[in-house]
Design a protein around this motif. Structure first.
Motif, PDB file in Angstrom:
ATOM      1  N   ILE A   1       0.825  -1.204   0.000  1.00  0.00           N
ATOM      2  CA  ILE A   1       0.000   0.000   0.000  1.00  0.00           C
ATOM      3  C   ILE A   1       0.864   1.261   0.000  1.00  0.00           C
ATOM      4  O   ILE A   1       0.530   2.260  -0.652  1.00  0.00           O
ATOM      5  N   GLY A   2       1.993   1.233   0.711  1.00  0.00           N
ATOM      6  CA  GLY A   2       2.876   2.400   0.702  1.00  0.00           C
ATOM      7  C   GLY A   2       3.416   2.689  -0.684  1.00  0.00           C
ATOM      8  O   GLY A   2       3.450   3.850  -1.121  1.00  0.00           O
ATOM      9  N   THR A   3       3.833   1.646  -1.387  1.00  0.00           N
ATOM     10  CA  THR A   3       4.354   1.812  -2.747  1.00  0.00           C
ATOM     11  C   THR A   3       3.259   2.261  -3.702  1.00  0.00           C
ATOM     12  O   THR A   3       3.478   3.140  -4.549  1.00  0.00           O
ATOM     13  N   LEU A   4       2.088   1.659  -3.578  1.00  0.00           N
ATOM     14  CA  LEU A   4       0.968   2.062  -4.436  1.00  0.00           C
ATOM     15  C   LEU A   4       0.650   3.542  -4.246  1.00  0.00           C
ATOM     16  O   LEU A   4       0.462   4.286  -5.221  1.00  0.00           O
ATOM     17  N   HIS A   5       0.614   3.966  -2.997  1.00  0.00           N
ATOM     18  CA  HIS A   5       0.312   5.367  -2.705  1.00  0.00           C
ATOM     19  C   HIS A   5       1.415   6.281  -3.239  1.00  0.00           C
ATOM     20  O   HIS A   5       1.135   7.316  -3.862  1.00  0.00           O
ATOM     21  N   LYS A   6       2.654   5.891  -3.025  1.00  0.00           N
ATOM     22  CA  LYS A   6       3.783   6.681  -3.517  1.00  0.00           C
ATOM     23  C   LYS A   6       3.751   6.813  -5.036  1.00  0.00           C
ATOM     24  O   LYS A   6       4.105   7.859  -5.599  1.00  0.00           O
ATOM     25  N   ASN A   7       3.288   5.761  -5.717  1.00  0.00           N
ATOM     26  CA  ASN A   7       3.225   5.760  -7.174  1.00  0.00           C
ATOM     27  C   ASN A   7       1.924   6.350  -7.721  1.00  0.00           C
ATOM     28  O   ASN A   7       1.631   6.227  -8.912  1.00  0.00           O
TER      29      ASN A   7
ATOM     30  N   SER B   1      -9.596   0.899   4.408  1.00  0.00           N
ATOM     31  CA  SER B   1      -8.575   1.879   4.795  1.00  0.00           C
ATOM     32  C   SER B   1      -7.562   2.076   3.674  1.00  0.00           C
ATOM     33  O   SER B   1      -7.074   3.192   3.444  1.00  0.00           O
ATOM     34  N   SER B   2      -7.257   1.002   2.932  1.00  0.00           N
ATOM     35  CA  SER B   2      -6.338   1.107   1.802  1.00  0.00           C
ATOM     36  C   SER B   2      -6.938   1.954   0.694  1.00  0.00           C
ATOM     37  O   SER B   2      -6.259   2.809   0.100  1.00  0.00           O
ATOM     38  N   ALA B   3      -8.219   1.721   0.415  1.00  0.00           N
ATOM     39  CA  ALA B   3      -8.895   2.511  -0.619  1.00  0.00           C
ATOM     40  C   ALA B   3      -8.973   3.980  -0.216  1.00  0.00           C
ATOM     41  O   ALA B   3      -8.752   4.878  -1.042  1.00  0.00           O
ATOM     42  N   GLU B   4      -9.266   4.233   1.045  1.00  0.00           N
ATOM     43  CA  GLU B   4      -9.373   5.610   1.518  1.00  0.00           C
ATOM     44  C   GLU B   4      -8.021   6.322   1.448  1.00  0.00           C
ATOM     45  O   GLU B   4      -7.956   7.503   1.079  1.00  0.00           O
ATOM     46  N   ARG B   5      -6.960   5.615   1.778  1.00  0.00           N
ATOM     47  CA  ARG B   5      -5.627   6.233   1.761  1.00  0.00           C
ATOM     48  C   ARG B   5      -5.250   6.712   0.360  1.00  0.00           C
ATOM     49  O   ARG B   5      -4.556   7.723   0.205  1.00  0.00           O
ATOM     50  N   THR B   6      -5.714   5.998  -0.658  1.00  0.00           N
ATOM     51  CA  THR B   6      -5.316   6.322  -2.035  1.00  0.00           C
ATOM     52  C   THR B   6      -6.415   7.035  -2.820  1.00  0.00           C
ATOM     53  O   THR B   6      -6.271   7.248  -4.026  1.00  0.00           O
ATOM     54  N   ARG B   7      -7.478   7.407  -2.153  1.00  0.00           N
ATOM     55  CA  ARG B   7      -8.683   7.909  -2.824  1.00  0.00           C
ATOM     56  C   ARG B   7      -8.423   9.121  -3.713  1.00  0.00           C
ATOM     57  O   ARG B   7      -9.044   9.267  -4.772  1.00  0.00           O
TER      58      ARG B   7
ATOM     59  N   LEU C   1      -2.751   5.579 -12.067  1.00  0.00           N
ATOM     60  CA  LEU C   1      -3.484   4.359 -12.399  1.00  0.00           C
ATOM     61  C   LEU C   1      -4.571   4.079 -11.372  1.00  0.00           C
ATOM     62  O   LEU C   1      -4.335   4.168 -10.167  1.00  0.00           O
ATOM     63  N   THR C   2      -5.767   3.747 -11.841  1.00  0.00           N
ATOM     64  CA  THR C   2      -6.816   3.242 -10.961  1.00  0.00           C
ATOM     65  C   THR C   2      -6.739   1.720 -10.984  1.00  0.00           C
ATOM     66  O   THR C   2      -6.915   1.095 -12.036  1.00  0.00           O
ATOM     67  N   LEU C   3      -6.438   1.126  -9.835  1.00  0.00           N
ATOM     68  CA  LEU C   3      -6.347  -0.320  -9.699  1.00  0.00           C
ATOM     69  C   LEU C   3      -7.616  -0.823  -9.026  1.00  0.00           C
ATOM     70  O   LEU C   3      -7.890  -0.489  -7.873  1.00  0.00           O
ATOM     71  N   VAL C   4      -8.394  -1.590  -9.767  1.00  0.00           N
ATOM     72  CA  VAL C   4      -9.658  -2.129  -9.273  1.00  0.00           C
ATOM     73  C   VAL C   4      -9.475  -3.614  -9.011  1.00  0.00           C
ATOM     74  O   VAL C   4      -9.065  -4.358  -9.907  1.00  0.00           O
ATOM     75  N   ILE C   5      -9.771  -4.039  -7.798  1.00  0.00           N
ATOM     76  CA  ILE C   5      -9.656  -5.453  -7.451  1.00  0.00           C
ATOM     77  C   ILE C   5     -11.052  -6.002  -7.194  1.00  0.00           C
ATOM     78  O   ILE C   5     -11.776  -5.504  -6.327  1.00  0.00           O
ATOM     79  N   ALA C   6     -11.420  -7.012  -7.974  1.00  0.00           N
ATOM     80  CA  ALA C   6     -12.736  -7.639  -7.840  1.00  0.00           C
ATOM     81  C   ALA C   6     -12.637  -8.764  -6.814  1.00  0.00           C
ATOM     82  O   ALA C   6     -11.938  -9.758  -7.030  1.00  0.00           O
ATOM     83  N   LEU C   7     -13.354  -8.598  -5.701  1.00  0.00           N
ATOM     84  CA  LEU C   7     -13.292  -9.537  -4.580  1.00  0.00           C
ATOM     85  C   LEU C   7     -14.692 -10.013  -4.216  1.00  0.00           C
ATOM     86  O   LEU C   7     -15.599  -9.192  -4.045  1.00  0.00           O
ATOM     87  N   ASN C   8     -14.829 -11.327  -4.075  1.00  0.00           N
ATOM     88  CA  ASN C   8     -16.153 -11.890  -3.847  1.00  0.00           C
ATOM     89  C   ASN C   8     -17.120 -11.315  -4.881  1.00  0.00           C
ATOM     90  O   ASN C   8     -18.223 -10.895  -4.560  1.00  0.00           O
ATOM     91  N   TYR C   9     -16.643 -11.308  -6.120  1.00  0.00           N
ATOM     92  CA  TYR C   9     -17.353 -10.649  -7.220  1.00  0.00           C
ATOM     93  C   TYR C   9     -17.918 -11.678  -8.189  1.00  0.00           C
ATOM     94  O   TYR C   9     -17.254 -12.644  -8.547  1.00  0.00           O
TER      95      TYR C   9
END
Length: 248
Positions: free
Chosen positions: A99-105, A128-134, A139-147
């Motif tokens: 999450i730190g790297t994603l946010h930094k990038n 919390s991860s989504a909120e941190r990078t909101r 790049l928008t990274l969308v993860i489909a979970l229980n989808y």
């Protein structure tokens, strides 16, 4: 159509051809990768996480704006409990370590599907991860979970039906745009390209509404072996397609 070898096509994809705004990937083949090496299935899933890391890093360099990854389907919940727990543990590890790297990038992270039905501690980590990078604008990274796409469409229809029953909505005004706004992917562009690894050639209940006019690329490569060159090869194949959207 199977994708040819990646190396000679990478330059083409990053050259001047049409680049899809939104790429969605059905990440398939972790189990077969492990079986071919006489390893436990969890080893394939671990290598699959490495492929996710490579793909997320490579996508922006190829001009992709939105990357959607099919990480866990509603049907996957039927797998043995130990494997499901392993998958959720890998997801926790990925988010905590990346999450730190994603946010930094400047990556904006979001989730679709019925992920709020997962364990509460995982749901808290996801949100919390989504909120941190909101507010990130890369790049928008969308993860489909229980989808599952059918489940998604049913939920959208139930929402619309409730509004009609309550008098908040006239049934005659229901159109495709309204349905789009009730889906999990509201405010995202539809996928231009759907990639599936491992040689299977089906959508498996993934983005059925949104992918109505997506180009489909199937590759025999197993997901743990996927990398930026593989993604570039798929984009090069996409650039050869003529998209008419039902026209001439």
């Amino acid at each position: 159509m199977p994708v040819p070898s990646a190396a000679p096509l990478a330059a083409t994809a990053s050259g001047g051809g049409a680049v899809p705004r939104h790429v969605a990937i059905i990440m398939d083949g972790n189990g077969r990768w492990a079986k071919a090496r006489r390893l436990p299935r969890i080893a394939g899933h671990r290598q699959g996480i490495e492929a996710v890391r490579r793909t997320v890093e490579g996508a922006p360099t190829l001009g992709i704006e939105v990357l959607t990854l099919f990480a866990f389907s509603t049907e996957n919940a039927k797998r043995p409990e130990d494997e499901v727990n392993d998958l959720m543990g890998l997801l926790r590890h990925y988010l905590r370590s990346e999450i730190g790297t994603l946010h930094k990038n400047n990556v904006r992270l979001r989730f679709i599907g019925e992920y709020r039905r997962l364990n509460p501690d995982l749901v808290e980590l996801l949100e919390s991860s989504a909120e941190r990078t909101r507010l990130n604008t890369g790049l928008t990274l969308v993860i489909a979970l229980n989808y599952g796409a059918q489940d998604e469409i049913v939920r959208a229809m139930q929402s619309i039906a409730a509004d009609v029953a309550a008098g908040r909505l006239d049934a005659k005004t229901i159109d495709a745009a309204l349905i789009d706004r009730r889906l999990d992917t509201a405010d995202l562009p539809p996928p231009d390209l759907v990639i599936r690894t491992s040689g299977e050639q089906r959508l498996s209940n993934f983005l059925l509404w949104q992918a109505a006019y997506a180009e489909l690329v199937f590759t025999d490569q197993l997901w743990p072996d996927f990398d930026t060159a593989s993604l570039a090869a798929a984009l090069a194949e996409f650039a050869t397609r003529e998209r008419r959207y039902g026209g001439i």
